[in-house]
Structures are given as structure tokens and as C-alpha cells.
Design a protein around this motif. Structure first.
Motif, PDB file in Angstrom:
ATOM      1  N   MET A   1     -16.372 -11.445   7.101  1.00 49.21           N
ATOM      2  CA  MET A   1     -16.135 -10.046   7.343  1.00 49.21           C
ATOM      3  C   MET A   1     -14.632  -9.934   5.554  1.00 49.21           C
ATOM      4  SD  MET A   1     -14.195  -6.906   9.099  1.00 49.21           S
ATOM      5  CE  MET A   1     -12.157  -7.983   8.691  1.00 49.21           C
ATOM      6  N   THR A   2     -15.427  -9.358   4.908  1.00 49.11           N
ATOM      7  CA  THR A   2     -14.395  -8.615   4.010  1.00 49.11           C
ATOM      8  C   THR A   2     -14.389  -7.159   3.759  1.00 49.11           C
ATOM      9  OG1 THR A   2     -16.090 -10.101   1.744  1.00 49.11           O
ATOM     10  CG2 THR A   2     -15.104  -8.381   0.850  1.00 49.11           C
ATOM     11  N   ALA A   3     -12.961  -6.949   4.038  1.00 48.31           N
ATOM     12  CA  ALA A   3     -12.383  -5.892   4.591  1.00 48.31           C
ATOM     13  C   ALA A   3     -12.070  -5.557   3.083  1.00 48.31           C
ATOM     14  CB  ALA A   3     -10.944  -5.976   4.898  1.00 48.31           C
ATOM     15  N   LYS A   4     -12.280  -3.964   3.503  1.00 50.75           N
ATOM     16  CA  LYS A   4     -11.104  -3.000   2.415  1.00 50.75           C
ATOM     17  C   LYS A   4     -10.893  -2.684   2.432  1.00 50.75           C
ATOM     18  CE  LYS A   4     -16.154  -1.073   2.415  1.00 50.75           C
ATOM     19  NZ  LYS A   4     -17.151  -0.502   1.916  1.00 50.75           N
ATOM     20  N   TYR A   5      -9.547  -1.899   1.429  1.00 43.72           N
ATOM     21  CA  TYR A   5      -8.053  -1.754   1.763  1.00 43.72           C
ATOM     22  C   TYR A   5      -7.436  -0.661   0.596  1.00 43.72           C
ATOM     23  CZ  TYR A   5      -7.653  -5.767   4.639  1.00 43.72           C
ATOM     24  OH  TYR A   5      -7.612  -7.087   4.776  1.00 43.72           O
ATOM     25  N   TYR A   6      -7.525   0.686   0.647  1.00 39.94           N
ATOM     26  CA  TYR A   6      -7.137   1.749  -0.141  1.00 39.94           C
ATOM     27  C   TYR A   6      -5.765   1.256  -0.891  1.00 39.94           C
ATOM     28  CZ  TYR A   6      -6.759   6.112  -3.065  1.00 39.94           C
ATOM     29  OH  TYR A   6      -6.339   7.056  -3.342  1.00 39.94           O
ATOM     30  N   ALA A   7      -5.063   1.452  -1.507  1.00 37.25           N
ATOM     31  CA  ALA A   7      -4.199   0.899  -2.697  1.00 37.25           C
ATOM     32  C   ALA A   7      -4.124   2.875  -3.016  1.00 37.25           C
ATOM     33  CB  ALA A   7      -3.394  -0.205  -2.934  1.00 37.25           C
ATOM     34  N   PRO A   8      -3.077   3.127  -3.867  1.00 36.36           N
ATOM     35  CA  PRO A   8      -2.506   4.381  -4.731  1.00 36.36           C
ATOM     36  C   PRO A   8      -2.710   3.636  -6.148  1.00 36.36           C
ATOM     37  CG  PRO A   8      -0.880   3.855  -3.445  1.00 36.36           C
ATOM     38  CD  PRO A   8      -1.623   3.152  -2.776  1.00 36.36           C
ATOM     39  N   HIS A   9      -2.573   4.237  -6.651  1.00 32.83           N
ATOM     40  CA  HIS A   9      -2.228   4.202  -8.549  1.00 32.83           C
ATOM     41  C   HIS A   9      -2.107   4.366  -9.409  1.00 32.83           C
ATOM     42  CE1 HIS A   9      -4.986   0.804  -9.348  1.00 32.83           C
ATOM     43  NE2 HIS A   9      -5.678   0.574  -7.394  1.00 32.83           N
ATOM     44  N   GLY A  10      -0.790   5.873  -8.332  1.00 29.14           N
ATOM     45  CA  GLY A  10      -0.548   7.254  -9.517  1.00 29.14           C
ATOM     46  C   GLY A  10      -1.078   7.780  -9.365  1.00 29.14           C
ATOM     47  N   GLY A  11      -0.595   8.340 -11.042  1.00 31.63           N
ATOM     48  CA  GLY A  11      -1.516   9.163 -11.981  1.00 31.63           C
ATOM     49  C   GLY A  11      -1.206  10.850 -11.491  1.00 31.63           C
ATOM     50  N   GLU A 160      -5.396 -11.547   7.874  1.00 32.74           N
ATOM     51  CA  GLU A 160      -5.797 -10.824   9.250  1.00 32.74           C
ATOM     52  C   GLU A 160      -7.332 -10.532   9.107  1.00 32.74           C
ATOM     53  OE1 GLU A 160      -8.196  -7.060  10.033  1.00 32.74           O
ATOM     54  OE2 GLU A 160      -8.295  -6.576   7.877  1.00 32.74           O
ATOM     55  N   GLN A 161      -7.770 -11.120   8.334  1.00 33.26           N
ATOM     56  CA  GLN A 161      -9.499 -11.634   8.078  1.00 33.26           C
ATOM     57  C   GLN A 161      -9.700 -13.107   9.098  1.00 33.26           C
ATOM     58  OE1 GLN A 161     -11.286 -10.767   4.196  1.00 33.26           O
ATOM     59  NE2 GLN A 161      -9.495  -9.706   3.120  1.00 33.26           N
ATOM     60  N   ASP A 162      -8.415 -13.790   9.110  1.00 33.32           N
ATOM     61  CA  ASP A 162      -8.642 -14.675   9.822  1.00 33.32           C
ATOM     62  C   ASP A 162      -8.738 -15.434  11.171  1.00 33.32           C
ATOM     63  OD1 ASP A 162      -9.502 -15.988   7.400  1.00 33.32           O
ATOM     64  OD2 ASP A 162      -6.970 -16.710   7.052  1.00 33.32           O
ATOM     65  N   ILE A 163      -8.540 -13.782  11.749  1.00 35.95           N
ATOM     66  CA  ILE A 163      -7.751 -13.485  13.223  1.00 35.95           C
ATOM     67  C   ILE A 163      -8.884 -12.245  13.678  1.00 35.95           C
ATOM     68  CG2 ILE A 163      -5.928 -12.281  14.776  1.00 35.95           C
ATOM     69  CD1 ILE A 163      -4.014 -11.948  12.235  1.00 35.95           C
TER      70      ILE A 163
END
Length: 276
Positions: A1-11, A160-163
């Protein structure tokens, strides 16, 4: 599984943008939408180089009582050799973008997206970004509540991708929780997990319980019932839920709805004001 994680970048939004947003702050819950995480609301910390952060929650009258939560943004070459100023604070790190090098208990670890670290009080950890791009991770802090006769938890380094997620009974796999800590391990007084809902899945009752919650949406969107209100949330939004705030949700699709969840656990209820 390749997980997606949102992260803020500001602006910063342009002058042509409407100011209307989904931010809500009540005595029972708060919703901090991703659109509020701009450059102008970042903070800085002593002894952290090339680093800024968004504060999602902090102990405050009428707000979070048991924890603080930051989204850290560490630039190339940045980090800290003195990251934690409180000797009683435990912490959890969860990486959502880039990579960081964590040094703790005489060992060095490279944490990539999905990387999780539990750091007990006074563990003397340090952190650096040795890469060429910024790294972003959640840092959840709590004053550890010791119990006589119960050992302090050990350092944990996981991904988490290993669990394998734990499926909620009777849901045909549509609702599952990735657990980094055994729920029966009473050394721990907080749990940080990743909760996953398949499209259309539902919490089919209004949960009403003693644990305070912090929820950061990592992926997808949903409609959440908080107290008496229905609110729409999506990747990048943060929710704070006071103890006993009624809560439930429908996952909206078309993909998974996933969030990073904090809750306080495994301790007697304090009976005196000011007691942890």
C-alpha cells in the motif's frame, strides 16, 4: 500500500478570494480547515533551526485540555539538538512529507512518510532534516501521567505502512484502525492511531465518551456529526473534540477517508481541579 498524507505548504490567498471558510469553534468542538494554515499563522520555537510550525491544539480553557499538536515544517539542514524543553512531556512524531533523521537512545533512524516515533519523557531525542527538500510531520505532546508500579513506556519506531489495520467488528473491513501501541499496555496514557474508512462507510452511532480527541484528516473527505451539527471535512482539516462530545461520520468517497487520531487513555479521572 502506498499511503497518501496531506501536508500544508502555507502561502497566502490573493485579494480576489472570499474570506468565507469552514472554520468553527464551539465549547464542544472545533474545526480548523486546511485553508487557514497560511504563512501568517505559523509559529517558531527556540533551538529549532530552519523550522516553522502550525499549532493545531494547545491546552487552553475551553479548548484542548490534555495535549498539544503541531505540524512541523523543517527545511533542509534544519532541526534541533534541544527539541523538547519539558522533561515531563512525552511525544509522538508522524511524518507526512519528506524524511527526518531521529536520534534517540543511542540509535539513529530515518523516518519517511508514515513513520511513527513514540518518545517517552526525558528521552533526549534530537532531529535533523538531512535531505534537499522540506520535511513535514505532526508532533503531538502530552504531560505523561506516571503511575506507581507501572513502568514508563519504551521508545517505539514504526511505520504505519508496515502494520496490518485492526478491522472494527461487523464492518466487512470498511472501518479499520492502525494501532502503533497495544491497547492493553497500561504504560501508555495516550494513543495515536490512523483510522481508515472505505468510501461510504459510517460510524453508525453517536460515540459519546470520556476521551478527548484530536483528528487530522490525512486523506479524503467526509461529513462529520459533532455535537448537534453536521460539518464537511477534507484532507488537511483538523478537528478537536471535547470529552463526551457526540461524534459520528459518513465517509464521502471517491477514495478512502483517513485521519490521524489522538486520545487520552488508561488513567483514573482526576478528581481535583488542576490535577492531570
Amino acid at each position: 500500500m502506498t499511503a497518501k498524507y496531506y501536508a500544508p505548504h502555507g502561502g497566502h490567498p490573493g485579494q480576489d478570494q472570499l474570506l468565507t471558510d469552514r472554520a468553527v469553534f464551539t465549547e464542544a468542538y472545533a474545526v480548523i480547515p486546511k485553508g487557514t494554515m497560511r504563512d501568517i499563522v505559523t509559529s517558531f520555537l527556540p533551538f529549532w533551526d530552519h523550522t516553522r510550525l502550525w499549532v493545531l491544539a494547545r491546552p487552553l480553557s475551553g479548548f484542548a485540555e490534555t495535549f498539544s499538536q503541531y505540524i512541523m515544517e523543517v527545511g533542509p539542514g534544519g532541526g534541533s539538538d534541544r527539541p523538547e524543553a519539558d522533561p515531563e512531556a512525552e511525544g509522538v512524531l508522524f511524518v507526512v512529507e519528506g524524511a527526518v533523521t531521529l536520534s534517540v537512545a543511542g540509535a539513529e533512524y530515518v523516518l519517511q512518510p508514515g513513520g511513527y516515533a513514540y518518545l517517552p519523557p526525558s528521552s533526549g531525542w534530537t532531529l535533523r532534516n538531512n535531505g534537499d527538500t522540506a520535511s513535514r510531520f505532526h508532533w503531538i505532546r502530552k504531560a505523561y501521567v506516571p503511575v506507581q508500579g507501572v513502568d514508563q513506556p519504551d521508545v517505539l519506531i514504526l511505520n504505519e505502512q508496515d502494520i496490518a489495520p485492526t478491522v472494527m467488528p461487523g464492518t466487512d473491513g470498511k472501518w479499520a484502525t492502525t494501532r502503533f501501541v497495544d491497547p492493553t499496555d497500561l504504560r501508555h496514557d495516550m494513543h495515536v492511531t490512523v483510522v481508515t474508512f472505505e468510501p461510504g462507510a459510517v460510524i453508525p452511532f453517536l460515540e459519546t465518551h470520556v476521551m478527548e480527541h484530536g483528528l487530522y484528516v490525512l486523506e479524503g473527505k467526509a461529513v462529520y456529526r459533532l455535537n448537534n451539527d453536521w460539518v464537511e471535512v477534507e484532507a488537511g482539516d483538523f478537528m478537536w473534540l471535547r470529552a463526551f462530545c457526540p461524534q459520528a461520520c459518513y465517509a464521502g468517497g471517491p477514495g478512502k477517508f483517513r485521519y490521524l487520531l489522538y486520545k487520552d487513555v488508561n488513567r483514573h479521572m482526576p478528581l481535583r481541579l488542576g490535577q492531570r
